[in-house]
Design a protein around this motif. Structure first.
Motif, short mmCIF file in Angstrom:
data_model
loop_
_atom_site.label_atom_id
_atom_site.label_comp_id
_atom_site.label_asym_id
_atom_site.label_seq_id
_atom_site.Cartn_x
_atom_site.Cartn_y
_atom_site.Cartn_z
N ALA A 350 0.79 -1.12 0.10
CA ALA A 350 0.12 0.40 0.48
C ALA A 350 0.92 1.31 0.15
O ALA A 350 2.08 1.49 0.32
CB ALA A 350 -1.24 0.24 1.22
N VAL A 351 0.26 2.07 -0.61
CA VAL A 351 0.48 3.72 -0.36
C VAL A 351 -0.56 4.31 -0.75
O VAL A 351 -1.58 4.37 -0.64
CB VAL A 351 1.41 4.32 -1.76
N ALA A 352 -0.39 5.41 0.95
CA ALA A 352 -0.58 6.67 0.53
C ALA A 352 -0.08 8.11 1.16
O ALA A 352 1.05 7.86 1.91
CB ALA A 352 -1.76 6.15 1.89
N GLY A 353 -0.55 9.03 0.61
CA GLY A 353 0.27 10.18 0.71
C GLY A 353 -0.54 11.44 0.07
O GLY A 353 -1.64 11.37 -0.69
N GLY A 366 4.01 10.32 2.42
CA GLY A 366 3.72 10.09 3.11
C GLY A 366 4.03 8.79 3.10
O GLY A 366 5.43 8.93 3.81
N ALA A 367 4.20 7.47 3.46
CA ALA A 367 4.69 6.30 3.43
C ALA A 367 4.64 4.84 2.01
O ALA A 367 3.28 5.13 1.79
CB ALA A 367 4.88 5.48 4.24
N ILE A 368 4.93 3.92 2.00
CA ILE A 368 4.38 2.66 1.08
C ILE A 368 4.29 1.08 2.66
O ILE A 368 5.36 1.32 4.20
CB ILE A 368 5.63 2.74 0.83
N ASP A 415 -5.43 13.44 -0.24
CA ASP A 415 -4.96 12.07 -0.38
C ASP A 415 -5.38 11.55 -1.04
O ASP A 415 -6.12 11.27 -1.79
CB ASP A 415 -5.16 11.75 1.42
N ILE A 416 -4.18 10.49 -1.87
CA ILE A 416 -4.36 9.41 -2.09
C ILE A 416 -3.62 7.68 -1.48
O ILE A 416 -2.81 8.01 -1.42
CB ILE A 416 -4.10 9.75 -4.12
N ARG A 417 -4.80 6.87 -1.89
CA ARG A 417 -4.30 5.90 -0.85
C ARG A 417 -3.90 4.57 -2.12
O ARG A 417 -5.59 4.59 -3.10
CB ARG A 417 -5.59 6.24 0.07
N ALA A 418 -3.71 3.89 -1.87
CA ALA A 418 -3.52 3.14 -3.18
C ALA A 418 -3.58 1.14 -2.55
O ALA A 418 -2.25 1.78 -1.76
CB ALA A 418 -2.92 2.83 -4.14
N ILE A 419 -4.16 0.65 -2.48
CA ILE A 419 -3.12 -1.11 -1.79
C ILE A 419 -3.75 -1.66 -3.22
O ILE A 419 -4.47 -2.03 -3.70
CB ILE A 419 -4.77 -0.82 -1.23
N VAL A 420 -2.50 -1.75 -3.46
CA VAL A 420 -2.21 -3.50 -4.30
C VAL A 420 -2.47 -4.86 -3.91
O VAL A 420 -1.59 -4.65 -2.25
CB VAL A 420 -0.67 -3.23 -4.95
N ILE A 421 -2.80 -5.58 -4.05
CA ILE A 421 -3.36 -7.45 -3.67
C ILE A 421 -2.71 -7.94 -5.27
O ILE A 421 -3.78 -7.91 -6.25
CB ILE A 421 -4.98 -7.39 -3.23
#
Length: 422
Positions: A350-353, A366-368, A415-421
Motif C-alpha cells: 500500500a501507499v498513501a500520501g 506519506g509512506a509505503i 490524499d491518494i491511497r492505493a492498496i495493491v493485492i
C-alpha cells in the motif's frame, strides 16, 4: 512478468505519481480560462497551488495585461513575472497570513465593471490568507485553528468556523472586488468538491451560518474567548455576503484517482475506485480498508487479483486533550493502522500520501507498507502499536526507510491511497 516486492513498490510509486501529475496546474489550467479581457486583469489567490497556478496563467496569457498577488505556503513558490507571490504559514496562520489578506483586499479595491478578477484558489488558503473578523486578532485565529486541528473535526466543519470568523472568507473577497467581474479557478482538496469549503470559500456565498459554527465548536468542546462569541452573535444577526461570480473547478480528487487507475491498468492491475471523499479517523479507515484488501486476497471480492483499491478524501487524527504526540500525519497513521490489521498478510502492498507532498506538518508526502513492514520495525526494537497509539507513525516509517519524500508538488487534490493485492 512475475510480481516481486520491487515491482509492487515501483507500481505504487507510478500510481501515486500519476495522480499528482493529473492535477498539475500547468496541465489543466489553460482549458478553463475565459475569453481574454480587453482591459485589465487582476489576479489574486491563496493556497498551496497558488504560485503554480499563477505561473500557469502567465504562460497561458503572455499577451494579457496581468497584475496581482497570490499567497502560498512556505516552500511552495515558483518563479512568476507579473504576479507577485507571497509566502505564509500553514496549517496555523501567522502575521504574514494577515498581511497577505490585507494586500489581496487592497489589490481588488476600487475596480470597475470593465475589470476582470481571476481568483486562484486551492487547499491551504484558509490559513495562508487570514483576516480576523471584527474584534478579533491573529492570536484568536491561531488558537481556534490549533484547537480545530486537534479536535478531529472534518475539513468542512473547520472551514465553516473559519468563514464565520473571517473578514475575507465566505464570499467577502469577491464582494470587495465588486463591481468587477470575478472568475474563480479552483483546485479541490475537499470531500465533495464544495467551492465554499476550498480555502473557506473567499469568492462564493457561505452556505453555513454563525449558529452552525457555534454548534461545531460545542460539538468538539472547543472553548472560545468572549471576543469570538461576540463576533458569532453579531454574525448571526448580519446579512451574509452574496457575491456574484463564476467558479470553475480545474482539478479535483476524482481526476487524480482516474489517472491513478489508468496507471494501474498499464501496470497490469485491475483498479477499483472506492470513492474520492473518504473521511473519518485515519486509524479506523486503515482497519476498514485492510478488511476489504483481505477479502480481495482470500475470496476475490469485490474484484479479482492482481488488483488495486484506490481512494481519496481526507481522514482525520484526533488528539486527546493534554495528550503528547510524536511525529505523524493522517496518511502515515492510516498506513500504520492498515499494517497492524493486515498483520503481515502476504501479497498486499500500500501507499498513501498527500498530493501536495506534505502529510500534516512533516516533510514526507506519506509512506509505503509492505508485508514485512511490522517485522522490519520490530527487528529494530520498535513497537508498532505503541507508535500508532502515540500518533508517531512518521517516526516508524522513517526508521524502516519507507517514507515517500516528493518535496512540494505545487498542487493539492488531497490524499491518494492505493492498496495493491497480488
Amino acid at each position: 512478468m512475475e510480481w516481486t516486492e520491487d515491482r509492487a513498490r515501483r507500481a505504487l510509486n507510478t500510481i501515486f505519481t500519476a495522480a499528482v501529475k493529473a492535477a498539475d496546474p500547468h496541465q489543466v489550467l489553460a482549458a478553463h480560462l475565459p475569453e481574454k479581457p480587453r482591459g485589465r486583469c487582476i489576479v489574486v489567490g491563496a493556497g498551496k497551488s497558488a504560485a503554480a497556478m499563477a505561473a500557469a496563467l502567465e504562460n497561458a496569457w503572455p499577451d494579457v495585461d496581468l497584475s496581482g498577488v497570490v499567497v502560498t505556503r512556505d516552500g511552495h513558490t515558483c518563479p512568476t513575472q507579473r504576479i507577485d507571490v507571497l509566502e505564509a504559514s500553514h496549517p496555523v496562520p501567522d502575521a504574514r497570513s494577515e498581511a497577505a489578506a490585507r494586500r489581496i483586499l487592497e489589490t481588488v479595491s476600487g475596480l470597475t465593471e470593465d475589470d476582470l478578477v481571476i481568483a486562484l484558489i486551492s487547499g491551504g488558503g484558509s490559513s495562508l490568507m487570514v483576516l480576523p473578523g471584527e474584534g478579533l486578532t491573529i492570536a484568536h485565529k491561531q488558537d481556534i485553528n490549533r484547537a480545530l486541528l486537534r479536535s478531529g473535526a472534518t475539513i468542512s466543519e473547520m472551514n465553516a468556523v473559519r468563514r464565520q470568523l473571517s473578514g475575507i472568507k465566505g464570499g467577502r473577497l469577491a464582494a470587495a472586488a465588486a463591481p468587477a467581474r470575478v472568475i474563480t479557478l479552483g483546485i479541490s482538496d475537499v470531500p465533495g468538491d464544495e467551492p465554499a469549503v476550498i480555502a473557506s470559500g473567499p469568492t462564493v456565498p457561505d452556505p453555513t451560518t454563525a449558529e452552525d459554527a457555534k454548534a461545531i465548536l460545542k460539538r468538539y468542546r472547543i472553548e472560545v474567548p468572549p471576543e469570538v462569541s461576540a463576533l458569532l452573535d453579531r454574525a448571526a444577526a448580519a446579512k451574509p455576503a452574496q457575491p456574484q461570480g463564476d467558479f470553475r473547478m480545474i482539478a479535483a480528487p476524482l481526476m487524480a484517482l482516474e489517472a491513478a487507475a489508468a496507471a494501474a491498468r498499464a501496470e497490469g492491475l485491475t483498479p477499483l475506485i472506492l470513492g474520492d471523499s473518504l473521511e473519518g479517523e485515519s486509524h479506523v479507515a486503515g482497519t476498514l480498508l485492510a478488511g476489504i484488501a483481505q477479502s480481495v486476497r482470500q475470496h476475490g471480492y469485490p474484484l479479482k487479483t492482481p488488483a488495486v483499491l484506490l481512494s481519496g478524501g481526507e481522514t482525520t487524527v484526533t488528539i486527546a486533550k493534554g495528550q503528547s504526540t510524536g511525529r505523524g500525519g493522517r496518511n502515515t497513521e492510516f498506513l500504520l493502522s492498515l499494517a497492524l490489521t493486515l498483520n503481515g498478510a502476504s501479497n498486499i502492498y500500500a501507499v498513501a500520501g498527500d498530493t501536495d507532498g506534505i502529510d500534516g506538518t512533516e516533510d514526507a508526502a506519506g509512506a509505503i507498507v509492505t508485508p514485512d513492514t511490522l517485522a522490519r520495525a520490530r527487528a529494530k526494537g520498535l513497537d508498532p502499536r505503541a507508535f500508532l497509539d502515540g500518533h508517531d507513525s512518521y517516526s516508524l516509517f522513517d526508521a524502516v526507510g519507507d517514507l515517500i519524500k516528493t518535496g512540494a508538488t505545487l498542487t493539492n487534490v488531497n490524499d491518494i491511497r492505493a492498496i495493491v493485492i497480488l
